[in-house]
Structures are given as C-alpha cells and as structure tokens.
Design a protein around this motif. Structure first.
Motif, PDB file in Angstrom:
ATOM      1  N   ALA A   4      39.468   2.038  38.958  1.00  0.00           N
ATOM      2  CA  ALA A   4      38.762   1.053  38.297  1.00  0.00           C
ATOM      3  C   ALA A   4      37.524   0.604  39.302  1.00  0.00           C
ATOM      4  O   ALA A   4      36.526   0.004  38.619  1.00  0.00           O
ATOM      5  CB  ALA A   4      39.888  -0.277  37.930  1.00  0.00           C
ATOM      6  N   TYR A   5      37.844   0.435  40.610  1.00  0.00           N
ATOM      7  CA  TYR A   5      36.677   0.096  41.386  1.00  0.00           C
ATOM      8  C   TYR A   5      35.709   1.033  41.291  1.00  0.00           C
ATOM      9  O   TYR A   5      34.411   0.685  41.375  1.00  0.00           O
ATOM     10  CB  TYR A   5      37.330   0.178  42.764  1.00  0.00           C
ATOM     11  CG  TYR A   5      36.147  -0.090  43.936  1.00  0.00           C
ATOM     12  CD1 TYR A   5      36.047  -1.722  44.000  1.00  0.00           C
ATOM     13  CD2 TYR A   5      35.826   0.887  44.437  1.00  0.00           C
ATOM     14  CE1 TYR A   5      34.965  -1.934  44.895  1.00  0.00           C
ATOM     15  CE2 TYR A   5      34.635   0.432  45.597  1.00  0.00           C
ATOM     16  CZ  TYR A   5      34.304  -0.890  45.857  1.00  0.00           C
ATOM     17  OH  TYR A   5      33.287  -1.139  46.863  1.00  0.00           O
ATOM     18  N   ASN A  50      33.637   0.613  30.406  1.00  0.00           N
ATOM     19  CA  ASN A  50      34.580   1.061  29.633  1.00  0.00           C
ATOM     20  C   ASN A  50      35.441   1.970  30.184  1.00  0.00           C
ATOM     21  O   ASN A  50      36.636   1.892  29.972  1.00  0.00           O
ATOM     22  CB  ASN A  50      33.918   1.781  28.252  1.00  0.00           C
ATOM     23  CG  ASN A  50      35.135   1.712  26.920  1.00  0.00           C
ATOM     24  OD1 ASN A  50      35.624   0.744  26.777  1.00  0.00           O
ATOM     25  ND2 ASN A  50      34.877   2.545  26.323  1.00  0.00           N
ATOM     26  N   PHE A  51      34.945   2.917  30.919  1.00  0.00           N
ATOM     27  CA  PHE A  51      35.890   3.803  31.528  1.00  0.00           C
ATOM     28  C   PHE A  51      36.625   3.151  32.613  1.00  0.00           C
ATOM     29  O   PHE A  51      37.810   3.537  33.009  1.00  0.00           O
ATOM     30  CB  PHE A  51      35.288   4.969  32.361  1.00  0.00           C
ATOM     31  CG  PHE A  51      34.171   5.508  31.407  1.00  0.00           C
ATOM     32  CD1 PHE A  51      34.274   5.575  29.827  1.00  0.00           C
ATOM     33  CD2 PHE A  51      32.951   6.371  32.091  1.00  0.00           C
ATOM     34  CE1 PHE A  51      33.302   6.541  29.463  1.00  0.00           C
ATOM     35  CE2 PHE A  51      32.126   6.992  31.384  1.00  0.00           C
ATOM     36  CZ  PHE A  51      32.122   6.976  29.831  1.00  0.00           C
ATOM     37  N   GLY A  52      36.087   2.106  33.227  1.00  0.00           N
ATOM     38  CA  GLY A  52      36.938   1.125  34.279  1.00  0.00           C
ATOM     39  C   GLY A  52      37.752   0.399  33.510  1.00  0.00           C
ATOM     40  O   GLY A  52      38.982   0.246  33.887  1.00  0.00           O
ATOM     41  N   ILE A  53      37.795   0.158  32.138  1.00  0.00           N
ATOM     42  CA  ILE A  53      38.768  -0.618  31.369  1.00  0.00           C
ATOM     43  C   ILE A  53      39.843   0.408  31.218  1.00  0.00           C
ATOM     44  O   ILE A  53      41.057  -0.079  31.309  1.00  0.00           O
ATOM     45  CB  ILE A  53      38.212  -1.324  30.142  1.00  0.00           C
ATOM     46  CG1 ILE A  53      37.168  -2.335  30.518  1.00  0.00           C
ATOM     47  CG2 ILE A  53      39.396  -1.668  29.336  1.00  0.00           C
ATOM     48  CD1 ILE A  53      36.507  -2.870  29.024  1.00  0.00           C
ATOM     49  N   GLU A  54      39.764   1.481  30.732  1.00  0.00           N
ATOM     50  CA  GLU A  54      40.598   2.510  30.565  1.00  0.00           C
ATOM     51  C   GLU A  54      41.275   2.680  31.709  1.00  0.00           C
ATOM     52  O   GLU A  54      42.495   3.000  31.792  1.00  0.00           O
ATOM     53  CB  GLU A  54      40.103   3.881  30.068  1.00  0.00           C
ATOM     54  CG  GLU A  54      39.321   3.886  28.816  1.00  0.00           C
ATOM     55  CD  GLU A  54      40.502   3.910  27.623  1.00  0.00           C
ATOM     56  OE1 GLU A  54      41.721   4.014  28.277  1.00  0.00           O
ATOM     57  OE2 GLU A  54      40.164   3.758  26.381  1.00  0.00           O
ATOM     58  N   ALA A  55      40.579   2.755  33.256  1.00  0.00           N
ATOM     59  CA  ALA A  55      41.466   3.142  34.269  1.00  0.00           C
ATOM     60  C   ALA A  55      42.384   2.024  34.841  1.00  0.00           C
ATOM     61  O   ALA A  55      43.256   2.195  35.545  1.00  0.00           O
ATOM     62  CB  ALA A  55      40.281   3.623  35.376  1.00  0.00           C
TER      63      ALA A  55
END
Length: 360
Positions: A74-75, A202-207
């Motif tokens: 996420a980071y 959006n990838f961070g939201i998934e992670a």
C-alpha cells in the motif's frame, strides 16, 4: 438504488478532485512547490487520519496489526502514485485545467480500470471483477462501452487543446499558476507520466483492501443487516498517503532548495495566514475525492466501474472549470464547440457506466 447512490458519491468525489486546484489561485507570492507542499500536508498527513479517526473506531490498531506485505505494498503504490500526483500539478500548470486534467486522468482511468481486472483474471479472488467477466457479461460490456466512449471524449478534448495552442500562439493567457506558462510539448510528457503513475492509487486501494475488510467486518458485526460499511477505505488511505507524502515532500523540498524559495513559508511580505488557509482548503478538498470514492465503492465495489466513474467525473468537472475560468477565451467557435462536444461525450460515458452497474 445502490448503483444510483454509488454514482452520486462518485460525482461528489469527482467534483472535489476537479475543483481542488482552484483555491491555489488565491495564494499570493509563493512558488508552486511551496503552496503544493503546504496543501499536501493537509491532503496526505493531517486530514486522512482525522477522517479515519472520525469514522473508524481504533483504526490505528487495524493498521498496526496488518501484515507487513499489506502495509508495504500500500505504501509502495502510494509512493509511485505520489510521483503521478506531483506531476499532475505540473501538467495542469503547463496545459491548463481542462486539457491537462483530461490527458492525465484519461490515462489514469484506463490503467487503473483494466490492470486490476487483468491481474484478477490471472490470479482469481472472490468478489473481484476479471477482464473475462467484463467482456463476457452484458453489464460488463456496457461498462467497457462507457470506458471507450470516455476515451473518445478525452481524445476530442485533446484535439480542442491542440487547436487552442495554435490559435493562442503568441498571446498572453492566464492559467491557474497565475502566469503565462502554457507549454504543450513539456506538458504532454509530464501528463503522460502523471497519468500512468496516478493509476497506482487504485492499485494501492487493492493492496490495502485487507485493512478495509477488517474495518468492514467489525462495522457489520456491530450493525447487522445494514449493508457494507461506507467508510471502510479510510483506514487504507492513511497508509497509501504516507507514500504520497514521502514523494511529494522530497521533491518540493528539492525545488525549495533549487529555487531558493524556503523563505516563502515565513515571508511576511505575503499574506501568510490567507495563503495557509487557501492551501488547507485545497488540500482538504483534494482528500474529499477519495473520502467519497470510498463511499461510492461501498455501493458499486472496487471494480473498474468505480474507478471509471471517479475519473470521468473528475475530467467532466475539470473541463467545466476550464470553461468557467475562461481558459478557452479567444479561441474560434469551432475549437470551443469541440471542447464542449468532448464534455458532452464524457457525460454520456458516465451514464453508460452507471447503467451498466444497474444491470449487475
């Protein structure tokens, strides 16, 4: 009803994102890096944990007990998104609100919507939309049609921007930076980099979804039968935006040193208090886009539909602001008609994506 509420929440979030840059125009006597950093302190450091504290009991415990991989990814995606975020500011600076936002957010929309769907096609997970599902179901095909229509609208908006450049060559024209800084070539390169990397949010939201899932389950256990938790993503945003803060802080301090603008923060010849207030307003407004994105996602799910709607509304609002701020003043009727057509087509894409979700 869920689809309608989801669209409404995404519209509010899109309005916040498409409008956040406006208060920066009121900042006087500060360089770009100074007001971007002060506004960002509110966007990435102050407001996210405040929003989480107000909506999620013991949110800090959820973060502290999350696995290292969850927090790390996420980071990391927040860090990459941060590069896209700071270059977004430069893209708007060189291309203007309407054209800069259209190119950046259009690319962000495509990458952010399709890459997770491709990933989950290769690595299936419960509740996740795959690229096969999108192209193999009636509702998915309507959503993909909406994405295609939005891309067409973005291309038309970009064509209007190129016509504008030719027509206004040699003329003075004001953008949000307050200076005559319209540079199409440089702005286009910056916009492409920003658009690709901005999709990492959006990838961070998934992670960070495992943290949001914990918040969601705790809330549903305390509120049985009341559906999904509207604010579940607020805990993930805290970690993602640590990454965004890191990137932007480093870059803005480098620019402060290079441009010898550290004195902006204490320069009493400038309206310090009002500058800070306008930066705080811009930063808080910026965060509200994801606050409402999370609410929209709780109704539509964290699939391509939520991301497409979010981006489409931002592009729509940014283009409208471009008209209100008279960025298209002095262009020919044909150029003005072209950008208005682009806005209308983007609006149609929103209706298509919303309709597609009502079929789901």
């Amino acid at each position: 009803m869920n689809a309608l509420l989801g669209v409404i929440f995404h519209f509010i979030g899109g309005f916040a994102s498409g409008s956040f840059y406006i208060p920066y125009k009121k900042v006087k006597g500060w360089s770009w890096e100074s007001y971007w950093l002060v506004g960002g302190i509110f966007s990435w450091l102050i407001v996210p944990p405040l929003a989480a504290w107000l909506t999620i009991p013991n949110f800090s415990e959820i973060i502290s007990t999350a696995g290292g991989a969850t927090i790390g990814y996420a980071y990391l995606f927040g860090l990459l998104w941060g590069i896209g975020g700071l270059t977004y500011g430069l893209g708007v600076r060189y291309l203007g609100v309407s054209l800069g936002s259209s190119i950046i957010l259009g690319l962000c929309m495509v990458f952010g919507a399709l890459i997770p769907a491709i990933y989950y096609q290769l690595n299936p997970a419960d509740g996740k939309d795959t690229i096969g599902l999108l192209f193999g179901s009636s509702w998915g095909k309507v959503v993909m049609l909406g994405l295609l229509v939005c891309i067409i609208g973005i291309i038309i908006s970009g064509k209007a921007g190129m016509r504008k450049e030719k027509e206004l060559a040699g003329q003075e024209h004001d953008h949000l930076s307050g200076k005559d800084e319209y540079k199409f070539g440089l702005g286009l390169v910056v916009a492409i980099v920003s658009g690709v990397l901005s999709a990492c949010f959006n990838f961070g939201i998934e992670a960070g979804k495992p943290m949001a899932d914990v918040a969601n389950e705790l809330w549903k256990a305390a509120h049985p039968g009341q559906g999904e938790f509207l604010y579940q993503n607020n805990v993930s945003y805290v970690v993602i935006l640590w990454g965004g803060l890191t990137t932007n802080l480093i870059w803005c301090l480098v620019l402060n040193a290079r441009n010898k603008s550290f004195g902006d923060y204490t320069n009493r010849k400038t309206p310090l208090l009002s500058n800070i207030i306008f930066c705080a307003l811009a930063g808080t407004t910026w965060f509200l886009q994801f606050f409402f994105y999370g609410m929209g996602e709780s109704k539509l799910g964290n699939g391509p539909s939520s991301w497409i709607l979010h981006m489409a509304f931002i592009i729509l609002i940014a283009n409208v602001w471009g008209l209100i701020l008279k960025e298209w003043k002095g262009v020919s009727r044909k150029t003005f008609t072209t950008v208005v057509l682009g806005i209308i087509i983007i609006l149609v894409s929103v209706l298509l994506v919303g309709y597609g979700n009502s079929l789901k």
